[in-house]
Design a protein around this motif. Structure first.
Motif, PDB file in Angstrom:
ATOM      1  N   TRP A   1     -17.457 -31.279  -1.913  1.00 55.48           N
ATOM      2  CA  TRP A   1     -18.104 -30.439  -2.912  1.00 55.48           C
ATOM      3  C   TRP A   1     -19.544 -30.106  -2.559  1.00 55.48           C
ATOM      4  O   TRP A   1     -20.129 -29.190  -3.122  1.00 55.48           O
ATOM      5  CB  TRP A   1     -18.024 -31.104  -4.287  1.00 55.48           C
ATOM      6  N   LYS A   2     -20.142 -30.812  -1.612  1.00 61.86           N
ATOM      7  CA  LYS A   2     -21.505 -30.496  -1.213  1.00 61.86           C
ATOM      8  C   LYS A   2     -21.586 -29.598   0.015  1.00 61.86           C
ATOM      9  O   LYS A   2     -22.669 -29.204   0.417  1.00 61.86           O
ATOM     10  CB  LYS A   2     -22.279 -31.789  -0.941  1.00 61.86           C
ATOM     11  N   ASP A   3     -20.475 -29.269   0.624  1.00 57.78           N
ATOM     12  CA  ASP A   3     -20.478 -28.460   1.841  1.00 57.78           C
ATOM     13  C   ASP A   3     -20.747 -26.990   1.537  1.00 57.78           C
ATOM     14  O   ASP A   3     -20.146 -26.416   0.625  1.00 57.78           O
ATOM     15  CB  ASP A   3     -19.129 -28.577   2.562  1.00 57.78           C
TER      16      ASP A   3
ATOM     17  N   ILE B   1     -20.775 -26.022 -11.127  1.00 56.77           N
ATOM     18  CA  ILE B   1     -21.558 -27.253 -11.238  1.00 56.77           C
ATOM     19  C   ILE B   1     -21.655 -27.988  -9.900  1.00 56.77           C
ATOM     20  O   ILE B   1     -22.657 -28.646  -9.608  1.00 56.77           O
ATOM     21  CB  ILE B   1     -20.956 -28.168 -12.335  1.00 56.77           C
ATOM     22  N   GLU B   2     -20.633 -27.836  -9.035  1.00 57.85           N
ATOM     23  CA  GLU B   2     -20.673 -28.502  -7.736  1.00 57.85           C
ATOM     24  C   GLU B   2     -21.810 -27.969  -6.874  1.00 57.85           C
ATOM     25  O   GLU B   2     -22.480 -28.733  -6.171  1.00 57.85           O
ATOM     26  CB  GLU B   2     -19.333 -28.326  -7.011  1.00 57.85           C
TER      27      GLU B   2
ATOM     28  N   LYS C   1     -21.139 -24.979 -19.720  1.00 63.73           N
ATOM     29  CA  LYS C   1     -20.307 -24.402 -18.669  1.00 63.73           C
ATOM     30  C   LYS C   1     -20.997 -23.270 -17.918  1.00 63.73           C
ATOM     31  O   LYS C   1     -20.396 -22.671 -17.018  1.00 63.73           O
ATOM     32  CB  LYS C   1     -18.998 -23.879 -19.277  1.00 63.73           C
ATOM     33  N   ALA C   2     -22.221 -22.960 -18.261  1.00 62.14           N
ATOM     34  CA  ALA C   2     -22.952 -21.872 -17.613  1.00 62.14           C
ATOM     35  C   ALA C   2     -24.085 -22.452 -16.770  1.00 62.14           C
ATOM     36  O   ALA C   2     -25.007 -23.078 -17.298  1.00 62.14           O
ATOM     37  CB  ALA C   2     -23.519 -20.900 -18.658  1.00 62.14           C
ATOM     38  N   PHE C   3     -24.006 -22.255 -15.464  1.00 58.99           N
ATOM     39  CA  PHE C   3     -24.990 -22.800 -14.528  1.00 58.99           C
ATOM     40  C   PHE C   3     -25.470 -21.674 -13.600  1.00 58.99           C
ATOM     41  O   PHE C   3     -24.654 -20.867 -13.122  1.00 58.99           O
ATOM     42  CB  PHE C   3     -24.398 -23.943 -13.710  1.00 58.99           C
TER      43      PHE C   3
ATOM     44  N   MET D   1     -17.062 -33.299 -12.941  1.00 61.75           N
ATOM     45  CA  MET D   1     -18.319 -33.554 -13.641  1.00 61.75           C
ATOM     46  C   MET D   1     -18.460 -32.635 -14.850  1.00 61.75           C
ATOM     47  O   MET D   1     -18.145 -31.448 -14.793  1.00 61.75           O
ATOM     48  CB  MET D   1     -19.484 -33.326 -12.687  1.00 61.75           C
ATOM     49  N   THR D   2     -18.926 -33.185 -15.958  1.00 62.88           N
ATOM     50  CA  THR D   2     -19.187 -32.392 -17.156  1.00 62.88           C
ATOM     51  C   THR D   2     -20.569 -32.724 -17.700  1.00 62.88           C
ATOM     52  O   THR D   2     -21.059 -33.847 -17.559  1.00 62.88           O
ATOM     53  CB  THR D   2     -18.139 -32.656 -18.261  1.00 62.88           C
TER      54      THR D   2
END
Length: 386
Positions: A167-169, A316-317, A305-307, A295-296
């Protein structure tokens, strides 16, 4: 007689070729029309029969001034019409020039950290919120090219791996845009617009700067009195206030926002990610840490839910994968955040360091870009100089 007929035919063909090369030697034809009110210019651009869709680079410069405006226009239809508007206060003569380059803007890239992928995902979001979402097949192992694009002003361009194992790639990408300024090599148009004689109050020799509509002068008339000296004092704005004013726009300027300073406050550097830091700054905000993939974030009983990163919607990731040293400001909007479909539970917006606020340790985002497009059909000259 037979030889003479063939000789005349050859001469006629040569004459036609010369005539065609002289009349249609330029790929486009440009005509300038001046508005009778003197506040705008109209340009018609016509493509010659054998010219494919192309691009024009215009430069507008003021006489005896360093002010210069450079912008780009697409030439797609057989005839295109554009309007250039003078901002108030310009009294100097204007030199308008156009340069030609074949082809519409294309964006190509190279992935430096390829992860056994055969394609890369590209998402382009324009200023008017049109979205281009496409998987691009890789060529020569790590190269890709977006199809020719036509959009105005600027757009956000986001890349991600199609098959993402971690998820960080994120892909480490170097972009190339064509045609670039250096590709506009064929000078095809030049015209000077006289402006000085249209202003009644213009004073010869008075050097007015761009957008300065005032006249300078002195008087010794008794009816004019010198006022006592007035001193104006103000409060100096903090770095985060100046940053917020410079880089926040539209819906992201809200009276209900909570601003977290990460420029002068380095506490965020001691946290593994920005959301863990945010949990320590906003009372009642909690995040589940069981599994990064699930993650929540919950605030005031609502799931967020808005990022956004630099006002570009992300998941979120991607926000969890940010380097905290790159972050200048975090803004939190309580629920509901009107104007965004996913903002019912509130919104988190992260802004990265840029300009004078960039730190030496802050790394560039190699997967998140802002790309410049064409100018609008109605374009205000020198608008960026204001």
């Amino acid at each position: 007689m037979f030889k003479r007929k063939y000789f005349l035919l050859i001469v006629l063909l040569i004459a036609q070729v010369l005539c065609f090369s002289q009349t249609d030697s330029l790929p486009v034809k440009i005509k300038l029309y001046k508005n009778t009110t003197g506040d705008s210019l109209w340009l018609t651009v016509s493509i010659n029969a054998y010219t494919k869709p192309s691009s024009l680079m215009f430069t507008a410069s003021l006489e005896n001034s360093r002010a210069k405006d450079t912008f780009f226009l697409p030439v797609i239809d057989s005839t295109s019409l554009y309007c250039f508007i003078f901002p108030p206060g310009i009294r100097k003569n204007l030199l308008l020039q156009a340069y030609f380059s074949p082809g519409i803007f294309k964006i190509s890239g190279i992935i430096n950290n390829l992860k056994k992928q055969t394609a890369v995902k590209a998402i382009l979001i324009t200023d008017n919120e049109k979205v281009f979402n496409k998987e691009l097949a890789l060529q020569d192992g790590n190269r890709f090219t977006l199809p020719p694009l036509v959009f105005e002003n600027k757009a956000s361009l986001i890349f991600n791996y199609v098959k993402q194992n971690k998820w960080k790639d994120h892909p480490d990408i170097v972009l190339t845009t064509t045609p670039a300024v250096a590709d506009f090599t064929n000078f095809i148009f030049s015209d000077t617009v006289k402006r000085a004689d249209e202003h009644k109050n213009y004073l010869p020799g008075n050097e007015n700067i761009l957008n300065d509509s005032t006249e300078k002068g002195t008087t010794a008339d008794d009816k004019y009195k010198m006022l006592n000296e007035i001193k104006v004092t103000g409060v100096k704005k903090s770095s985060i206030q100046k940053f917020n004013e410079a880089y926040s726009s539209g819906l992201f300027k809200s009276s209900s926002e909570r601003v977290i300073d990460c420029i002068d406050n380095g506490d965020i550097l001691s946290y593994p990610d920005c959301l863990s830091f945010l949990q320590s700054q906003i009372p009642g905000l909690r995040m589940s840490a069981d599994n990064p993939a699930e993650m929540t974030i919950v605030w005031r009983g609502n799931e967020m839910k808005a990022f956004y990163i630099d006002e570009i919607a992300v998941d979120i990731e991607q926000m969890l994968g940010m380097n905290t040293a790159d972050i200048a400001m975090i803004k939190v909007y309580p629920p509901p955040f009107f104007g965004l479909s996913a903002g019912g539970g509130g919104t988190i917006a992260v802004y990265t360091r840029r300009g004078e606020y960039r730190t030496v340790k802050a790394s560039d985002k190699k997967w998140l870009f802002t790309v410049k497009g064409y100018a609008e059909p109605v374009y205000v000259l020198f608008a960026r100089e204001k």
